[in-house]
Design a protein around this motif. Sequence first.
Motif, mmCIF file in Angstrom:
data_model
loop_
_atom_site.group_PDB
_atom_site.id
_atom_site.type_symbol
_atom_site.label_atom_id
_atom_site.label_comp_id
_atom_site.label_asym_id
_atom_site.label_seq_id
_atom_site.Cartn_x
_atom_site.Cartn_y
_atom_site.Cartn_z
ATOM 1 N N LYS A 62 1.096 -1.229 -0.193
ATOM 2 C CA LYS A 62 0.123 -0.105 0.057
ATOM 3 C C LYS A 62 1.017 1.316 0.032
ATOM 4 O O LYS A 62 0.471 2.324 0.360
ATOM 5 C CB LYS A 62 -0.856 0.049 1.389
ATOM 6 N N GLU A 63 2.128 1.294 -0.704
ATOM 7 C CA GLU A 63 2.907 2.289 -0.735
ATOM 8 C C GLU A 63 2.560 3.305 -1.708
ATOM 9 O O GLU A 63 1.768 2.983 -2.776
ATOM 10 C CB GLU A 63 4.477 1.914 -1.354
ATOM 11 N N ASP A 84 1.333 -8.628 -4.902
ATOM 12 C CA ASP A 84 1.487 -8.102 -3.453
ATOM 13 C C ASP A 84 2.676 -8.488 -3.009
ATOM 14 O O ASP A 84 2.667 -9.982 -3.062
ATOM 15 C CB ASP A 84 0.158 -8.452 -2.668
ATOM 16 N N LYS A 85 3.273 -8.134 -2.017
ATOM 17 C CA LYS A 85 4.438 -8.513 -1.472
ATOM 18 C C LYS A 85 4.166 -9.670 -0.356
ATOM 19 O O LYS A 85 5.048 -10.241 0.231
ATOM 20 C CB LYS A 85 5.404 -7.502 -0.624
ATOM 21 N N ILE A 86 2.997 -9.569 -0.020
ATOM 22 C CA ILE A 86 2.278 -10.942 0.989
ATOM 23 C C ILE A 86 2.389 -12.321 0.127
ATOM 24 O O ILE A 86 2.178 -13.116 0.711
ATOM 25 C CB ILE A 86 0.932 -10.542 1.510
ATOM 26 N N TYR A 87 2.488 -12.202 -1.229
ATOM 27 C CA TYR A 87 2.608 -13.240 -2.129
ATOM 28 C C TYR A 87 3.570 -14.358 -1.785
ATOM 29 O O TYR A 87 4.892 -13.956 -1.582
ATOM 30 C CB TYR A 87 2.631 -13.108 -3.387
ATOM 31 N N PRO A 88 3.483 -15.728 -1.823
ATOM 32 C CA PRO A 88 4.409 -16.430 -1.532
ATOM 33 C C PRO A 88 5.502 -16.413 -2.851
ATOM 34 O O PRO A 88 5.092 -16.238 -4.138
ATOM 35 C CB PRO A 88 4.039 -17.700 -1.419
ATOM 36 N N THR A 109 10.712 -0.839 0.150
ATOM 37 C CA THR A 109 12.103 -1.044 0.301
ATOM 38 C C THR A 109 12.492 -2.445 0.522
ATOM 39 O O THR A 109 13.734 -2.771 0.613
ATOM 40 C CB THR A 109 12.423 -0.164 1.693
ATOM 41 N N ASP A 110 11.606 -3.314 0.647
ATOM 42 C CA ASP A 110 12.054 -4.668 0.753
ATOM 43 C C ASP A 110 12.494 -5.367 -0.554
ATOM 44 O O ASP A 110 12.101 -5.003 -1.705
ATOM 45 C CB ASP A 110 10.667 -5.494 0.870
ATOM 46 N N CYS A 119 15.185 -3.250 -12.939
ATOM 47 C CA CYS A 119 14.556 -2.778 -11.703
ATOM 48 C C CYS A 119 14.440 -1.552 -11.540
ATOM 49 O O CYS A 119 15.451 -0.777 -11.822
ATOM 50 C CB CYS A 119 15.218 -3.495 -10.487
ATOM 51 N N ILE A 120 13.128 -1.002 -11.316
ATOM 52 C CA ILE A 120 13.029 0.392 -10.884
ATOM 53 C C ILE A 120 12.652 0.400 -9.434
ATOM 54 O O ILE A 120 11.443 -0.092 -9.120
ATOM 55 C CB ILE A 120 11.813 1.042 -11.931
ATOM 56 N N ASN A 121 13.332 1.187 -8.751
ATOM 57 C CA ASN A 121 13.352 1.112 -7.105
ATOM 58 C C ASN A 121 12.165 2.234 -6.807
ATOM 59 O O ASN A 121 11.647 2.715 -7.569
ATOM 60 C CB ASN A 121 14.353 1.118 -6.560
#
Length: 388
Positions: A62-63, A84-88, A109-110, A119-121
């Motif tokens: 949710k950034e 989503d970063k919660i995905y395995p 930032t993860d 990669c685009i940060n």
Amino acid sequence: MKYDFNSKTFIETAFHKDRIAIAGSDADITWQTLQDKVTQLNIAFKKLNIPKGHPVVIYGHKEHLFPVAMLACMQADIPYVPIDKIYPKERIQKIVNTTGSQVIINCCTDELDIPFPVCINHSLQATVNTTPNYTDSIYGNTNDPLQYIMFTSGSTGEPKGVQINQSSVLTFVNWATKDFGFSSTDVFMNQAPFTFDVSLCDVLNAFANGGTLVLNSTELLKDHDAFIERLLKYNCSVWTSTPSFAYLFLRHEKFNSNYLPALHSFLFMGEELPGRTITVLKNSFKNTRVLNAYGPTEATIVTTFVNITEDLLKTYTSTPIGYPMPGSELLIDKTNPDEKQGELIIVGDHVSVGYFKNEELNRNKFFIHNGKRAFRTGDIAYYEEDKE
């Protein structure tokens, strides 16, 4: 200031450019900053030679950058794939392998332990790790560009990539901005993951109306008091969720119009809306609209919409899913002509062009009806006469 999805431009740029456009879990940005970051990303896309039609992964939660990146991709005719970063890791890797995506926009930032050529940060800095190969991963067509591929598990547990084109997004946006009754003064509460198209309803409505989008992380939502204080802080006026999410707050002492006076509309989708939930909400929030909508991901967010009035509640035994959007058609496929109900089929320009690289399932679920795309929902429905 707002975004015109038809012309793909920011308009009325002299007005309210310092108003908050997105309140993210990490930072708030103004409409001017939103425009600047979308422009910055589009410049990066061109420098990286990302071709139109090549899917770009947007990774995060949710950034504030997540919806910025979504808008930038749509503007550039580059389909985005929300993850989503919660995905395995295994699910993420499968989606990346399926799409052939060479580019990731990491909104958080993860670090993601999956290699990408480009990669685009979160600071919009691009790193080219290896030479990207876009050639074999360009999809859609130039006349009606692919806007996003949203992977949903379905009953099998296997990711199914729902492809949504520009014409489908415009069909929804033009309907919503006309009939949903929202404006530039509205503040939209967003809590569903960006991998669930309920969340896209808030994003598109906020940007198209020139309102404010308030993002709420899963971690924040675990603290009901903190979540309600966030609603109060930003004067949230539009609540969009599944009915079951709202149910979690029905007994909270501050979940009422006295404590949250700005909240004027509840928009529900994704599940059946119980009459009991409506009654409790209308008792707690005086003069507040309760709106019911229905539609699968395969039909661009929702297809039907209705304002649940007191008379409507008294008239029907179950909550209606509403009236179909203009230009769409709802068919009831009955096994027996004498039956009242049958499988609901959605017809219209907002229907998906099909699942990504899944022709067998496409043959079973999608077809053409009177020259328009049609989708077999698998849901049982029936028509009832309008008694209002």
